[in-house]
Design an enzyme around this catalytic site. Structure first.
Site, PDB file in Angstrom:
ATOM      1  N   HIS A 109       0.876  -1.166   0.000  1.00 22.55           N
ATOM      2  CA  HIS A 109       0.000   0.000   0.000  1.00 22.55           C
ATOM      3  C   HIS A 109       0.919   1.223   0.000  1.00 22.55           C
ATOM      4  CE1 HIS A 109      -3.356  -2.596   1.942  1.00 22.55           C
ATOM      5  NE2 HIS A 109      -3.475  -2.566   0.615  1.00 22.55           N
ATOM      6  N   GLU A 112       1.618   3.480   3.017  1.00 25.76           N
ATOM      7  CA  GLU A 112       2.090   2.867   4.260  1.00 25.76           C
ATOM      8  C   GLU A 112       3.597   2.675   4.114  1.00 25.76           C
ATOM      9  OE1 GLU A 112      -0.393  -0.585   4.856  1.00 25.76           O
ATOM     10  OE2 GLU A 112      -2.227   0.608   4.637  1.00 25.76           O
ATOM     11  N   HIS A 245       3.190  -3.510   6.432  1.00 23.33           N
ATOM     12  CA  HIS A 245       2.143  -2.510   6.270  1.00 23.33           C
ATOM     13  C   HIS A 245       2.228  -1.472   7.387  1.00 23.33           C
ATOM     14  CE1 HIS A 245      -0.546  -4.438   3.147  1.00 23.33           C
ATOM     15  NE2 HIS A 245       0.316  -5.415   3.401  1.00 23.33           N
ATOM     16  N   GLU A 335       2.002  -5.034  10.721  1.00 22.55           N
ATOM     17  CA  GLU A 335       1.575  -3.635  10.812  1.00 22.55           C
ATOM     18  C   GLU A 335       2.543  -2.953  11.762  1.00 22.55           C
ATOM     19  OE1 GLU A 335      -1.048  -2.263   9.238  1.00 22.55           O
ATOM     20  OE2 GLU A 335      -1.995  -4.052   8.391  1.00 22.55           O
TER      21      GLU A 335
END
Length: 561
Positions: A109, A112, A245, A335
């Protein structure tokens, strides 16, 4: 995991963190402005543009030419930016049989961005520490073939960065998708639907579900970035991977897409036990991810360090599940922070928080078991299926991996007792048993850094009679008795207590004498399935770790049926 060891992890990797601060040859010569102010000279901690990213990768290649190689994937992005990879290993450019392959993929993404910077810093640190003779860096480079793709979505990054420059901040979704406005993490073939159907019918493959080139030819929705990484995964026999991410702080593991179609539901894959181990290997070596006192990113969310993907929220056509279902590779999604595009001034802190975990996760490429499958004339056997069954539960782990062209295989496994079988068309299968005790992580003495236990298989052609192996039969019986003794005496009373708590209407104290320990585990697994995820977690957290591990194996086997 030992808390005292965890407290020392960042110290042990601090030399690597310092190494990138002193790595200034490229940065000192750059004069690009960021948000109207010049980037500080003599620092690496800023947001690298696409051009600066590639330039830095070439600087690492120049600094460590004997152990690095740069290459581009088969297709560029929509806007024709190459998807550039840096490989770092001894003897780069070739697969060395017996040496496992690892990858980090970041910036899928585009907005990110922390993962992109972290893996760039990792490349610099690993190169610098290798040159200095650091034992940890030497082990990684000599025993692992590491591939790093810092940006899978450079077009999205450019869009987010442009908005950051123009408005002072990037929107929450600006640059998330690629230049065709497609979310790349919803763009892979939906193999979950196929595997769930195979599970229901108890037939069909449980791995390598589709032919890549056929799928690319028939699915016109696949984006160039997706097509490029699908070919990459098919070309190289990756063993372990992470997809980096941002927007939260958690380690996420398969399955991402729920079986039931619900938006949130724990959806275990057959290797749930091993994936929990892998997720913890990052979360508990990160400076704050596993800190129970840290505030959650979302005020309505939680701060748990790891999560099953389906339990968090269901994601169809994601890259994580695709890796598991169509390659030998186990991938988790990391994440790395609440902010998707933090200020450049925060990047050094992000690196110090992540450095130990980034190194530690690479080391997990060496858990479980590896070896070679060959015929009696010493010819390598490719595409042999490596099948695993838990000796503790008696259940198979319904996910096979296959041997590579040179007959080498790599089977990641969490701690436990296992029956492992190599099976190939035209050959009699061969089985062996093993106890896996993984102990490879940042902080262990260098003499304890070892590759996975090697277990080789020699198969007889079916045209010849199968030879019995009394030594292996005895070993399997010995290990089976060992695991039964370990679990039966300690676990039975506890299992009966938990069953009595969950189902007080049943007289478990009277029934227990008629049931084996394995049957008690299975009945408890069935009882837990009746609970909601929070209730199940509450029960599991109260159990001793050894009992949790055995029960997780049973639950995983039940949920995958």
């Amino acid at each position: 995991m030992d808390t005292s060891k965890m407290l020392s992890q960042c110290v042990l990797v601090f030399a690597a963190a310092v190494a990138i601060v002193s790595y200034q040859s490229i940065e000192a010569s750059q004069d690009t402005e960021e948000n109207g102010s010049k980037k500080p000279e003599s620092t690496i901690f800023f947001h690298h543009t696409y051009e600066e990213m590639v330039s830095l990768m070439y600087e690492v290649n120049k600094a460590c030419p004997e152990v690095t190689r740069i290459y581009n994937l088969s297709e560029p992005s929509v806007e024709k930016r190459n998807l550039t990879v840096l490989e770092i290993t001894e003897n780069p450019g070739v697969h060395v049989p017996g040496k496992p392959e690892f990858k980090y993929v970041a910036n899928m993404h585009g907005n990110e961005v922390v993962g992109k910077e972290m893996v760039l810093y990792f490349l610099v640190a690993l190169c610098e520490e290798y040159k200095r003779g650091d034992k940890l860096a030497n082990f990684i480079v000599s025993q692992t073939r590491v591939h790093v793709l810092p940006s899978m979505n450079p077009d999205g990054w450019q869009k987010a960065y442009k908005e950051l420059q123009e408005k002072g901040e990037a929107g929450w979704l600006t640059g998330r998708a690629n230049a065709n406005d497609v979310d790349l993490n919803r763009n892979f073939p939906d193999l979950n639907a196929q595997i769930y159907e195979n599970e229901k019918k108890h037939k069909g493959r449980n791995n390598h579900l589709v032919k890549v080139e056929n799928t690319i030819a028939n699915d016109k929705s696949l984006q160039p970035e997706t097509r490029a990484v699908m070919r990459w995964f098919a070309e190289i026999g990756f063993v372990l991977s992470s997809n980096l991410h941002g927007g939260d702080l958690v380690a996420n593991y398969p399955y991402d897409e729920t079986r039931s179609g619900k938006m949130q539901e724990y959806t275990a894959c057959p290797d749930d036990h091993t994936f929990v181990y892998l997720a913890k290997s990052y979360a508990y070596f990160h400076a704050t991810m596993a800190d129970p006192e840290r505030p959650p990113c979302d005020k309505d969310g939680d701060n748990k360090p790891i999560t099953n993907g389906g339990l968090w929220y269901s994601v169809a056509r994601g890259m994580q599940d695709y890796n598991y279902l169509n390659t030998n590779c186990f991938e988790i999604t990391l994440e790395l922070g609440c902010k998707k595009f933090p200020a450049a001034s925060e990047l050094e802190k992000y690196w110090l928080d992540n450095a130990a975990a980034i190194y530690n996760y690479v080391l997990q490429t060496h858990i479980g078991v590896k070896g070679f499958v060959k015929s009696v004339d010493d010819t390598p056997i490719a595409n042999a299926e490596i099948k695993v069954r838990s000796l503790a539960t008696g259940f198979p782990i319904d996910h096979d991996i296959v041997s590579l062209e040179d007959g080498d295989y790599y089977r990641l496994l969490g701690n436990g007792y296992y029956h492992i079988q190599a099976k190939a068309e035209g050959f009699h299968p061969r089985s062996k048993c093993i106890r896996i005790e993984n102990n490879i992580h940042v902080g262990v003495p260098s003499y304890d850094l070892r590759p996975a236990t090697q277990m080789n298989f020699t198969l007889n052609p079916t045209k010849l009679p199968q030879e019995s192996d009394k030594k292996e039969d005895y070993n399997c019986e010995r290990l089976w008795n060992e695991v039964q003794m370990e679990t039966q005496l300690e676990d039975r009373e506890l299992l009966v207590s938990v069953l009595s708590y969950l189902q007080p209407q049943t007289k478990w104290s009277l029934l227990a004498d008629q049931l084996s320990t394995l049957e008690l585990y299975s009945l408890l697994a069935e009882a837990l399935k009746e609970l909601n995820p929070d209730q199940m977690r509450e029960v599991l957290e109260r159990l001793p770790h050894a009992v949790q591990e055995q029960l997780e194996l049973v639950i995983s086997a039940h949920m995958s049926k």
